[in-house]
Design an enzyme around this catalytic site. Sequence first.
Site, PDB file in Angstrom:
ATOM      1  N   THR A 154     -16.720   7.322  28.344  1.00  0.00           N
ATOM      2  CA  THR A 154     -16.007   6.056  28.562  1.00  0.00           C
ATOM      3  C   THR A 154     -15.432   5.561  27.239  1.00  0.00           C
ATOM      4  O   THR A 154     -14.456   4.821  27.208  1.00  0.00           O
ATOM      5  CB  THR A 154     -16.935   4.980  29.154  1.00  0.00           C
ATOM      6  OG1 THR A 154     -18.181   5.011  28.460  1.00  0.00           O
ATOM      7  CG2 THR A 154     -17.157   5.199  30.629  1.00  0.00           C
ATOM      8  N   HIS A 178     -24.923  10.908  36.866  1.00  0.00           N
ATOM      9  CA  HIS A 178     -24.239  10.750  35.579  1.00  0.00           C
ATOM     10  C   HIS A 178     -24.415  11.917  34.628  1.00  0.00           C
ATOM     11  O   HIS A 178     -24.002  11.828  33.474  1.00  0.00           O
ATOM     12  CB  HIS A 178     -24.740   9.499  34.852  1.00  0.00           C
ATOM     13  CG  HIS A 178     -24.397   8.224  35.524  1.00  0.00           C
ATOM     14  ND1 HIS A 178     -23.255   7.512  35.241  1.00  0.00           N
ATOM     15  CD2 HIS A 178     -25.036   7.521  36.483  1.00  0.00           C
ATOM     16  CE1 HIS A 178     -23.215   6.414  35.982  1.00  0.00           C
ATOM     17  NE2 HIS A 178     -24.290   6.403  36.759  1.00  0.00           N
ATOM     18  N   LYS A 180     -11.754   3.630  25.993  1.00  0.00           N
ATOM     19  CA  LYS A 180     -11.641   2.447  25.126  1.00  0.00           C
ATOM     20  C   LYS A 180     -10.676   2.712  23.980  1.00  0.00           C
ATOM     21  O   LYS A 180      -9.843   1.873  23.639  1.00  0.00           O
ATOM     22  CB  LYS A 180     -13.028   2.052  24.575  1.00  0.00           C
ATOM     23  CG  LYS A 180     -13.987   1.608  25.662  1.00  0.00           C
ATOM     24  CD  LYS A 180     -15.438   1.554  25.188  1.00  0.00           C
ATOM     25  CE  LYS A 180     -16.370   1.499  26.391  1.00  0.00           C
ATOM     26  NZ  LYS A 180     -17.771   1.817  26.089  1.00  0.00           N
ATOM     27  N   LYS A 191     -20.601   7.613  19.220  1.00  0.00           N
ATOM     28  CA  LYS A 191     -21.292   7.807  20.500  1.00  0.00           C
ATOM     29  C   LYS A 191     -22.720   8.236  20.179  1.00  0.00           C
ATOM     30  O   LYS A 191     -23.043   8.448  19.016  1.00  0.00           O
ATOM     31  CB  LYS A 191     -20.596   8.867  21.364  1.00  0.00           C
ATOM     32  CG  LYS A 191     -20.257  10.156  20.603  1.00  0.00           C
ATOM     33  CD  LYS A 191     -19.515  11.149  21.483  1.00  0.00           C
ATOM     34  CE  LYS A 191     -18.030  10.903  21.609  1.00  0.00           C
ATOM     35  NZ  LYS A 191     -17.613  10.406  22.906  1.00  0.00           N
ATOM     36  N   ARG A 192     -23.555   8.388  21.207  1.00  0.00           N
ATOM     37  CA  ARG A 192     -24.903   8.878  20.931  1.00  0.00           C
ATOM     38  C   ARG A 192     -24.844  10.253  20.262  1.00  0.00           C
ATOM     39  O   ARG A 192     -23.905  11.023  20.485  1.00  0.00           O
ATOM     40  CB  ARG A 192     -25.708   8.954  22.242  1.00  0.00           C
ATOM     41  CG  ARG A 192     -26.229   7.626  22.698  1.00  0.00           C
ATOM     42  CD  ARG A 192     -27.147   6.977  21.677  1.00  0.00           C
ATOM     43  NE  ARG A 192     -28.449   7.618  21.638  1.00  0.00           N
ATOM     44  CZ  ARG A 192     -29.529   7.167  22.253  1.00  0.00           C
ATOM     45  NH1 ARG A 192     -29.486   6.038  22.940  1.00  0.00           N
ATOM     46  NH2 ARG A 192     -30.670   7.813  22.185  1.00  0.00           N
ATOM     47  N   LYS A 214     -22.314  16.766  22.221  1.00  0.00           N
ATOM     48  CA  LYS A 214     -21.207  15.898  21.786  1.00  0.00           C
ATOM     49  C   LYS A 214     -20.582  16.397  20.475  1.00  0.00           C
ATOM     50  O   LYS A 214     -19.571  15.907  20.019  1.00  0.00           O
ATOM     51  CB  LYS A 214     -21.684  14.452  21.651  1.00  0.00           C
ATOM     52  CG  LYS A 214     -22.079  13.841  23.011  1.00  0.00           C
ATOM     53  CD  LYS A 214     -22.577  12.423  22.861  1.00  0.00           C
ATOM     54  CE  LYS A 214     -23.181  11.858  24.140  1.00  0.00           C
ATOM     55  NZ  LYS A 214     -22.197  11.363  25.114  1.00  0.00           N
TER      56      LYS A 214
HETATM   57  C1  26V Z   1     -31.778   9.911  31.299  1.00  0.00           C
HETATM   58  C2  26V Z   1     -32.965   9.491  30.832  1.00  0.00           C
HETATM   59  C3  26V Z   1     -34.068  10.428  30.907  1.00  0.00           C
HETATM   60  C4  26V Z   1     -35.385   9.770  30.808  1.00  0.00           C
HETATM   61  C5  26V Z   1     -35.466   8.724  29.739  1.00  0.00           C
HETATM   62  C6  26V Z   1     -34.404   7.697  29.803  1.00  0.00           C
HETATM   63  C7  26V Z   1     -33.111   8.206  30.290  1.00  0.00           C
HETATM   64  C8  26V Z   1     -32.017   7.390  30.227  1.00  0.00           C
HETATM   65  C9  26V Z   1     -30.803   7.842  30.692  1.00  0.00           C
HETATM   66  C10 26V Z   1     -30.681   9.099  31.225  1.00  0.00           C
HETATM   67  C11 26V Z   1     -29.427   9.602  31.814  1.00  0.00           C
HETATM   68  C12 26V Z   1     -28.344   9.540  30.910  1.00  0.00           C
HETATM   69  C13 26V Z   1     -27.121   9.982  31.596  1.00  0.00           C
HETATM   70  C14 26V Z   1     -25.935   9.370  30.966  1.00  0.00           C
HETATM   71  O1  26V Z   1     -26.015   8.453  30.192  1.00  0.00           O
HETATM   72  N1  26V Z   1     -24.797   9.878  31.330  1.00  0.00           N
HETATM   73  C15 26V Z   1     -23.559   9.381  30.813  1.00  0.00           C
HETATM   74  O2  26V Z   1     -23.037   8.488  31.796  1.00  0.00           O
HETATM   75  C16 26V Z   1     -21.794   7.955  31.408  1.00  0.00           C
HETATM   76  C17 26V Z   1     -21.408   6.964  32.471  1.00  0.00           C
HETATM   77  O3  26V Z   1     -21.186   7.615  33.666  1.00  0.00           O
HETATM   78  C18 26V Z   1     -20.777   9.055  31.239  1.00  0.00           C
HETATM   79  O4  26V Z   1     -19.564   8.504  30.811  1.00  0.00           O
HETATM   80  C19 26V Z   1     -21.259  10.073  30.214  1.00  0.00           C
HETATM   81  O5  26V Z   1     -20.374  11.160  30.161  1.00  0.00           O
HETATM   82  C20 26V Z   1     -22.627  10.563  30.608  1.00  0.00           C
HETATM   83  O6  26V Z   1     -23.173  11.395  29.593  1.00  0.00           O
END
Ligand code: 26V
Length: 813
Positions: free
Chosen positions: A649, A353, A653, A541-542, A547
């Site tokens: 995503t 992701h 929406k 968004k975050r 972003k």
């Molecule tokens: C990484 C980490 C690192 C350690 C701590 C907790 C944590 C939690 C999540 C992540 C990975 C985040 C990656 C992510 O959210 N990617 C997003 O995924 C969406 C669904 O595929 C996508 O639409 C977004 O573009 C993408 O940024």
Amino acid sequence: MFNNKEAFKLLFQENLVSKLGKPLKEAQKADIYTILSSMIREYVGKNWADTNQNFQFHQKKQVYYFSMEFLIGRLLGNNLLNLGVLECVREGLKELGWDLEELEEEESDAGLGNGGLGRLAACFLDSLASLKYAGHGCGIRYRYGLFEQKIVEGNQVELPDYWLQKGNEWEVRRADKKVEVRFWGNVEIHEEDEELVFETHNYEAVTAMPYDVPVIGYGGEHVNTLRIWSAESTMDHTEMSGPNNYYKFIHYNRSVESISDFLYPDDSQYEGKLLRLKQQYFLCSAGLQSILGTFERLGLTIDHLPEKVAIHINDTHPTLVIPELMRILIDVKGLGWAEAWDITSRTVSYTNHTTLSEALEKWPISMVKELLPRIYMIIEEINKQFCGMLMKKYPEHPEIIPQMSIIDGEQLKMANLAIVGSYSVNGVAALHTDILKKREMKLFYDLYPTRFNNKTNGITHRRWLMHANPALADLISNTIGTRWMNEPQEMVGLLKYSEDIGLQDRTRAIKQHNKMKLASYIHEKQGIIVDPYSIFDVHVKRLHGYKRQLMNILHIMYLYIQMKQNSTIERIPRTFIFGAKAAPSYSFAKRIIKLINVVANQVNRDREVNQKMKVIFLENYSVSLAEKIIPASDVSEQISTASKEASGTGNMKFMMNGALTLGTMDGANVEMHEMIGDDNMFLFGLQSAQVLDYYQHGGYVVKDVYHKDARVREVMDQLVTPGYFGINELEFGDIFNSIMSTNDEYFVLKDFASYVDAHLQIDLSYRNSKEWQRKSILNIGHSGKFSSDCTISKYASEIWGLKGNQAKLQAKL
Ligand code: 26V
């Protein structure tokens, strides 16, 4: 029993009395909510049990979607919708004196996720159940979800989100299905019948307690399960006797329960925290044990596992399922390495992701070795065999090995382990998959070309259109019939009505109504009056550098300065709306929140301009807030630095709700553009190839842009001079410096001029209301392709090998 209003009313009042001992006139809002949701859960009970029995009886292949995050949001409204009783319940409650929408607000918003990745998991669950696939979620029941955000004097303050405080009506505690998960200890090896036997001693045992949440498919017949695990102590009272054991017991309990205490709130910065590693193994081990228990009841030998079970890992977070499955197959089931590896690597599939290197998981070896000694041994063996194979394959290129190795010096690279141990690796949008294949994971792609594939993300049109925007959903049905609800790609039927004045008027009226509602919400929450006839320009968004909320606010500053300098400027009034949580430790992101609030404060107070523009920062952006904002938006800001947003995503929406996208050629925006073309969205900025090229050559020279473009200079200087915004000199010097001294990592200034132009285009375009509405209808019509039903059908047939019940849908894709 729910399918007519009168029967519902009767049953509802009976339940109030029997469960709470209250007649209707004494019931409070919380009572009404509790009774209603408990009735629904009971109502689905039979179909839930039938669905499970049917799976067992037909020995259907089951998919388990492992994810550290499920950002499900509220369930009441959605469950009523999927059960097909929404209207009857709404009407019935109204006659009893209650408003359903108000009751929905009683439910805590289950925020067990950070953002896109967690919300995707929730949309997928909805689609799996609605398409009648045997697909379940496996996650953690965090006691605290994503923090609640408060804005205090412009700054983000985080409060704990104790979402379970009021109880959770949707879950069922399944004590009969609890399992044990083991940490620490030391591995002893001995020989038995000429086989090596591995036994771990002195481990710490933790009970994993499952809570099951029904996932109700559209129509209500098919009900899958989201199983979330909670950590509990395994010690019983017999172990408590002894002088200091009581204190030891309390201490132990606390440390065990902390495993499922909270969701890590940072999704962009990896940190090697022991508790997070514990959470990951806890999820993997508990989930796998439960899957194998179900599989065993089929009475098949273990070699049939890949035929009957698919395990999907949502990013690398649950990658430990790979060594854990190996451990169970070898140490518990007694299989040899080769057979265990064959079964494991034909069972697990993986979605990537992100390509942000700072978000890639790399665990310190010392930590893994100590916490999970047997698991570490298995990972070491996987790596040994993998590197051995590489040496044979690339004898001339030894430099490749450290790049691909799972263990790299003192680090365990989770992505490498996930790729090596699974049979499918997918990206989440065409561009993202391309970047994985050509750049980030090129070496792996060269080695396993058929393993890589794309599955562009999707969103459930049930929550994001039918539930969030019922008036628009009705209008679509009145125009093209109701088939689109089951086959969302049928929404293309709208395209031929895009010029229809009547339809344009009705979509405009619905949008206007939604804007009025949002305007009252803003007034209620923040006391600010916004013009509901202004353009609602939304960036939710975050908060993250890539972003580019910073670019948005700099542009707002630029507009403000322009208006101050020339009061005759003709612009359509705009309301800029932001919503974003920053990771608590991401200080730069928090500074941007502060900047947005400082600018908002100034703009909103200034009578010379506040009729023409307002800036709103909505506190505590969440799923339920998104459901209010998105249907009321005219412009959707999807302005990431090209190549950085894997898919997005939110973009989908907004499109589905008729907003026009202001975006870069990034993530799924590219596919949106493929469908609707240049005319129906506002594109700007560098292309991903250009950005990647700049990165390869050390970035661009930010000072050149700063010196050449007077607009850029003027706005940037406002950050550090006491000018229009009452900003004390150097108050935002940190933001200024971070752009100027890092060579503007996210190309904010480089893309600024073309962003300004794109905003001008929006202004011009909005003046022609018919044209705007036509574009909006085209966006809605094309958005059906982004339904997660389409995405899930592809996962099902191309990755998981499921036989669908949706032959029609499959044929169309
Ligand atoms: C990484 C980490 C690192 C350690 C701590 C907790 C944590 C939690 C999540 C992540 C990975 C985040 C990656 C992510 O959210 N990617 C997003 O995924 C969406 C669904 O595929 C996508 O639409 C977004 O573009 C993408 O940024």
